[in-house]
Design a protein around this motif. Structure first.
Motif, short mmCIF file in Angstrom:
data_model
loop_
_atom_site.label_atom_id
_atom_site.label_comp_id
_atom_site.label_asym_id
_atom_site.label_seq_id
_atom_site.Cartn_x
_atom_site.Cartn_y
_atom_site.Cartn_z
N GLY A 55 0.79 -1.21 0.00
CA GLY A 55 0.00 0.00 0.00
C GLY A 55 0.83 1.26 0.00
O GLY A 55 2.01 1.25 0.32
N PRO A 56 0.18 2.37 -0.39
CA PRO A 56 0.88 3.65 -0.45
C PRO A 56 1.02 4.30 0.92
O PRO A 56 0.36 3.91 1.87
CB PRO A 56 -0.04 4.48 -1.35
N GLY A 57 1.87 5.28 0.99
CA GLY A 57 2.05 6.04 2.22
C GLY A 57 3.41 5.80 2.83
O GLY A 57 3.99 4.72 2.69
N PRO A 58 3.93 6.82 3.49
CA PRO A 58 5.25 6.69 4.12
C PRO A 58 5.23 5.70 5.28
O PRO A 58 4.25 5.60 6.01
CB PRO A 58 5.57 8.11 4.59
N ARG A 59 6.32 4.99 5.44
CA ARG A 59 6.45 4.01 6.52
C ARG A 59 7.15 4.64 7.71
O ARG A 59 8.15 5.33 7.55
CB ARG A 59 7.27 2.81 6.06
N LEU A 60 6.61 4.38 8.89
CA LEU A 60 7.23 4.84 10.14
C LEU A 60 7.70 3.60 10.89
O LEU A 60 6.90 2.76 11.29
CB LEU A 60 6.24 5.63 10.99
N ARG A 61 9.00 3.47 11.07
CA ARG A 61 9.57 2.36 11.84
C ARG A 61 9.70 2.82 13.28
O ARG A 61 10.22 3.90 13.56
CB ARG A 61 10.92 1.97 11.27
N VAL A 62 9.22 1.97 14.18
CA VAL A 62 9.21 2.30 15.61
C VAL A 62 10.01 1.26 16.37
O VAL A 62 9.64 0.09 16.41
CB VAL A 62 7.76 2.37 16.15
#
Length: 170
Positions: free
Chosen positions: A34-41
């Motif tokens: 899917g689209p959208g920026p990924r945030l790694r936590v």
């Protein structure tokens, strides 16, 4: 006299979620597609590696923060959730996909008994600010993170109930 369990239950009631989760919840914010920026936590300070880990992403407003996901979706507002089983040991990194770049509110919870309902006696929580939660309801400012179009990475320190002082890192 001050009733700590009642106060803690009231203060963290917003963290409690419905007892049932739909089969689609894990896909809602998955970084796999899917689209959208990924945030790694990166999550540090877990009490143990039991149960399940949950990461949620809310609109970055006080009115929408910790609001029931069904209400947000009914209002056409973005919401994302991912579930993960903790590793046996070591580093914990979760990934959630934001609907787009911008300012979002992030909540991490450690559901130690796997019942999908926040138990303030044993479960943990954390936010990007890593401020001590204490006994008060978290404010959106504690949870805000800017997610650039290229994605990003943050570290959240898990917090658990520690006596009269409320929630704090171990």
């Amino acid at each position: 006299m001050f009733n700590v369990p009642l106060f803690a239950a009231t203060a963290l009631a917003a963290l409690a979620l419905p007892a049932s989760a739909s089969a689609q919840d894990w896909k809602d914010g998955s970084c796999a597609a899917g689209p959208g920026p990924r945030l790694r936590v990166n999550v540090v300070g877990l009490k143990d590696y039991t149960g399940r880990l949950k990461l949620e992403l809310y609109p970055g407003t006080e009115a929408d923060f910790l609001k029931d996901d069904r209400d947000l979706k009914a209002e056409g507002k973005p919401f994302r959730r991912v579930w993960s089983t903790p590793p046996a040991s070591g580093t914990v990194t979760l990934c959630i996909r934001a609907p787009g770049p911008g300012q979002w509110a992030v909540l991490f919870t450690h559901d130690r008994d796997g019942k999908n309902k926040f138990n303030f006696w044993q479960d943990g929580a954390g936010f990007p600010s890593n401020q001590r939660l204490g006994r008060s309801r978290p404010k959106v400012r504690q949870a805000l993170v800017n997610v650039p179009a290229s994605g990003g990475q943050i570290t959240i320190r898990a917090q658990y109930l520690k006596g009269l002082g409320g929630f704090a890192p171990l």
